[in-house]
Design a protein around this motif. Structure first.
Motif, short mmCIF file in Angstrom:
data_model
loop_
_atom_site.label_atom_id
_atom_site.label_comp_id
_atom_site.label_asym_id
_atom_site.label_seq_id
_atom_site.Cartn_x
_atom_site.Cartn_y
_atom_site.Cartn_z
N CYS A 1 6.02 -4.04 3.01
CA CYS A 1 6.92 -2.91 3.21
C CYS A 1 6.48 -2.11 4.43
O CYS A 1 5.39 -2.32 4.98
CB CYS A 1 6.93 -2.01 1.97
SG CYS A 1 5.38 -1.13 1.66
N GLU A 2 7.31 -1.18 4.86
CA GLU A 2 7.01 -0.37 6.05
C GLU A 2 5.71 0.41 5.87
O GLU A 2 4.89 0.49 6.78
CB GLU A 2 8.17 0.58 6.33
CG GLU A 2 9.45 -0.09 6.79
CD GLU A 2 10.55 0.92 7.07
OE1 GLU A 2 10.30 2.13 6.90
OE2 GLU A 2 11.66 0.49 7.42
N LYS A 3 5.53 0.99 4.69
CA LYS A 3 4.34 1.81 4.46
C LYS A 3 3.07 0.98 4.53
O LYS A 3 2.04 1.45 5.04
CB LYS A 3 4.45 2.52 3.12
CG LYS A 3 5.50 3.63 3.06
CD LYS A 3 5.53 4.28 1.69
CE LYS A 3 6.54 5.41 1.64
NZ LYS A 3 6.59 6.04 0.30
N PRO B 1 2.53 -10.87 12.52
CA PRO B 1 1.40 -11.57 11.89
C PRO B 1 1.16 -11.13 10.45
O PRO B 1 0.78 -11.95 9.60
CB PRO B 1 0.21 -11.22 12.79
CG PRO B 1 0.60 -9.94 13.46
CD PRO B 1 2.07 -10.03 13.65
N LEU B 2 1.36 -9.84 10.16
CA LEU B 2 1.14 -9.38 8.79
C LEU B 2 2.20 -9.97 7.86
O LEU B 2 1.88 -10.37 6.72
CB LEU B 2 1.19 -7.85 8.74
CG LEU B 2 0.71 -7.20 7.43
CD1 LEU B 2 -0.75 -7.56 7.16
CD2 LEU B 2 0.90 -5.69 7.48
N THR B 3 3.43 -10.07 8.33
CA THR B 3 4.49 -10.68 7.53
C THR B 3 4.18 -12.15 7.24
O THR B 3 4.41 -12.64 6.13
CB THR B 3 5.85 -10.56 8.25
OG1 THR B 3 6.18 -9.17 8.39
CG2 THR B 3 6.95 -11.26 7.47
N HIS C 1 8.20 -4.62 -3.18
CA HIS C 1 9.60 -4.84 -3.52
C HIS C 1 10.34 -3.52 -3.75
O HIS C 1 11.57 -3.48 -3.69
CB HIS C 1 9.71 -5.72 -4.78
CG HIS C 1 9.19 -7.10 -4.58
ND1 HIS C 1 9.78 -8.00 -3.72
CD2 HIS C 1 8.12 -7.74 -5.12
CE1 HIS C 1 9.11 -9.15 -3.76
NE2 HIS C 1 8.09 -9.01 -4.58
N GLN C 2 9.59 -2.45 -4.05
CA GLN C 2 10.23 -1.16 -4.32
C GLN C 2 10.29 -0.27 -3.08
O GLN C 2 10.73 0.87 -3.15
CB GLN C 2 9.47 -0.44 -5.44
CG GLN C 2 9.50 -1.19 -6.76
CD GLN C 2 8.77 -0.44 -7.86
OE1 GLN C 2 8.35 0.70 -7.68
NE2 GLN C 2 8.65 -1.07 -9.02
N GLU C 3 9.83 -0.77 -1.95
CA GLU C 3 9.81 0.01 -0.71
C GLU C 3 10.64 -0.72 0.35
O GLU C 3 10.84 -1.93 0.27
CB GLU C 3 8.37 0.17 -0.21
CG GLU C 3 7.44 0.90 -1.16
CD GLU C 3 7.70 2.38 -1.21
OE1 GLU C 3 8.44 2.88 -0.34
OE2 GLU C 3 7.16 3.04 -2.12
N LYS D 1 -1.94 5.94 -4.54
CA LYS D 1 -1.44 4.82 -5.33
C LYS D 1 -1.84 3.49 -4.69
O LYS D 1 -2.24 2.55 -5.39
CB LYS D 1 0.08 4.88 -5.47
CG LYS D 1 0.68 3.75 -6.31
CD LYS D 1 2.19 3.88 -6.40
CE LYS D 1 2.76 2.78 -7.30
NZ LYS D 1 2.46 1.42 -6.80
N LEU D 2 -1.73 3.39 -3.37
CA LEU D 2 -2.10 2.15 -2.70
C LEU D 2 -3.53 1.76 -3.01
O LEU D 2 -3.83 0.61 -3.34
CB LEU D 2 -1.91 2.29 -1.18
CG LEU D 2 -2.45 1.13 -0.34
CD1 LEU D 2 -1.58 -0.12 -0.55
CD2 LEU D 2 -2.50 1.49 1.14
#
Length: 411
Positions: free
Chosen positions: A363-365, A349-351, A197-199, A188-189
């Motif tokens: 999200c974590e994934k 940094p990603l955030t 928002h769903q994770e 899916k990614l």
């Protein structure tokens, strides 16, 4: 008594050697053990194999070669076809002896770089049916590969699903349900992107906070610089020789610190090993990354991916991975902490990039997927072939594209 044919004898030697290499590793397996287990004279081994390295090469090649799976069906939904194929690849890689021999090959790659490179290509070849399928979808106008290498895309979907080195770092392989979920999510990614928002939003495990400070024990009388030298030298010796092969006497000779001082403060070799490794796990987990925001979302991710790749590919970092993969049974908590610490470093940094350009955190994934893509999974641990600057730029750009540009065309 029925005479054993030469081929049967050779196959028996290979079977016994496989068990020993899997259970004892390259260094722990001797030709005397193999000969005794196969019930042949040691000279019989030399009739088929020039030396231990050649025997090992043959064992690995006969066990680790990943056969390409069947061609992918064209009459089923794209998501299902790809996720089912990725799930089969996970099952194949998680099963013995492929998993065990992969682990053994990671540890012995320095002795046999040519073997490591050929096995790296063999594993990539296992994804060629998926590559052909993706190319066909692009020709039909169903997906857009955005000028990415289709074989890289195919192997990286699987890499995201297996989370790179995770299975070798004290975690083991997940159960069947988790494998299925991982295969479906990675598909899916890549095809649609992730709706974060769903994770669950990424939260740092704060690995360094749970580890000891790495400071000198209260009873240690060495000055700080000598103590740091002792720990640094010991870590390098553990890198080179592993736990079993590392000699405390050699460490004493190199540093001038007495055996009595080491054992008085750390009780035994196990205690000293744990302290030195834990100290390095904490140091590496607290080494910050730059935000790499760049000119736009995709460019910011590309810069961060390149920074991660460069750091991951450093000899010191790869040596730490190999040591903890080798000693994961001895210190599984530290192996897991090292892996988690590398993920933790990516979150700030990603955030920052996500917040600036998308207005929400990842999200974590997505954090784990980005780390796996940016470091290219186990590639640097299993192949000695260096990457050029242009190749690193290409792979970092592909990481950013996979995270930002869904392949599936909207109609």
């Amino acid at each position: 008594m029925k005479r054993i044919s030469a081929e049967d004898k050779r196959l028996k030697i290979l079977s016994v050697a496989t068990d020993y290499f899997l259970n004892c590793g390259y260094d722990g397996c001797t030709l005397d053990q193999v000969a005794a287990g196969a019930k042949v004279g040691k000279q019989a081994i030399y009739e088929f194999f020039e030396n231990k390295e050649e025997l090992y090469s043959e064992v690995v090649r006969s066990n680790i070669v990943v056969q390409p799976l069947d061609d992918l069906p064209s009459d089923q939904p794209v998501h299902q076809v790809i996720s089912d194929y990725i799930l089969k690849m996970i099952h194949q890689n998680a099963g013995l002896p492929v998993y065990g021999m992969m682990r053994t090959n990671i540890l012995a790659y320095r002795r046999l770089p040519a073997l490591a490179d050929s096995l790296h290509q063999s594993r990539r070849n296992g994804a060629r049916p998926l590559q052909v399928y993706l190319e066909a979808l692009q020709d039909q106008g169903k997906i857009d590969l955005h000028a990415m290498d289709p074989l890289n895309v195919a192997t990286r979907i699987a890499g995201v699903a297996t989370q790179g080195t995770r299975a070798y770092m004290g975690f083991g392989w997940p159960d069947d349900d988790r494998r299925r979920d991982n295969a479906q999510w990675s598909t899916k990614l890549v095809l649609e992107g992730c709706d974060c928002h769903q994770e669950p939003i990424a939260q740092a495990k704060n690995v360094g906070d749970h580890l000891r400070s790495g400071e000198r024990p209260p009873s240690m009388r060495l000055a700080k610089d000598r103590f740091d030298e002792l720990c640094s030298t010991a870590l390098l010796l553990f890198f080179e020789h592993g736990f079993d092969g590392m000699s405390i006497d050699h460490l004493v000779e190199l540093t001038g610190v007495s055996r009595a001082t080491i054992y008085r403060n750390f009780h035994d070799k196990d205690g000293f090993f744990r302290f030195v490794v834990e100290r390095e796990v904490k140091r590496s987990s607290q080494s910050p990354l730059e935000s790499g925001r760049g000119d736009g979302f995709e460019h910011g991710l590309q810069l961060l991916a390149r920074q991660l790749m460069d750091g991951h590919a450093q000899d010191h970092n790869l040596a730490m991975y190999r040591l903890l993969i080798e000693e994961a049974d001895r210190v599984p908590d530290l192996a897991r902490a090292f892996y988690d610490g590398q993920i933790d470093r990516v979150i700030p940094p990603l955030t920052a990039i996500y917040q600036q350009y998308l207005g929400h955190p990842p999200c974590e994934k997505c954090v784990v997927a980005f780390h796996t893509l940016a470091t290219f999974g186990v590639r640097f641990l299993t192949s000695a072939a260096p990457l050029s600057v242009d190749e690193k730029i290409k792979l970092s750009r592909e990481t950013a594209k996979i995270m930002t540009l869904p392949l599936l065309r909207s109609h």
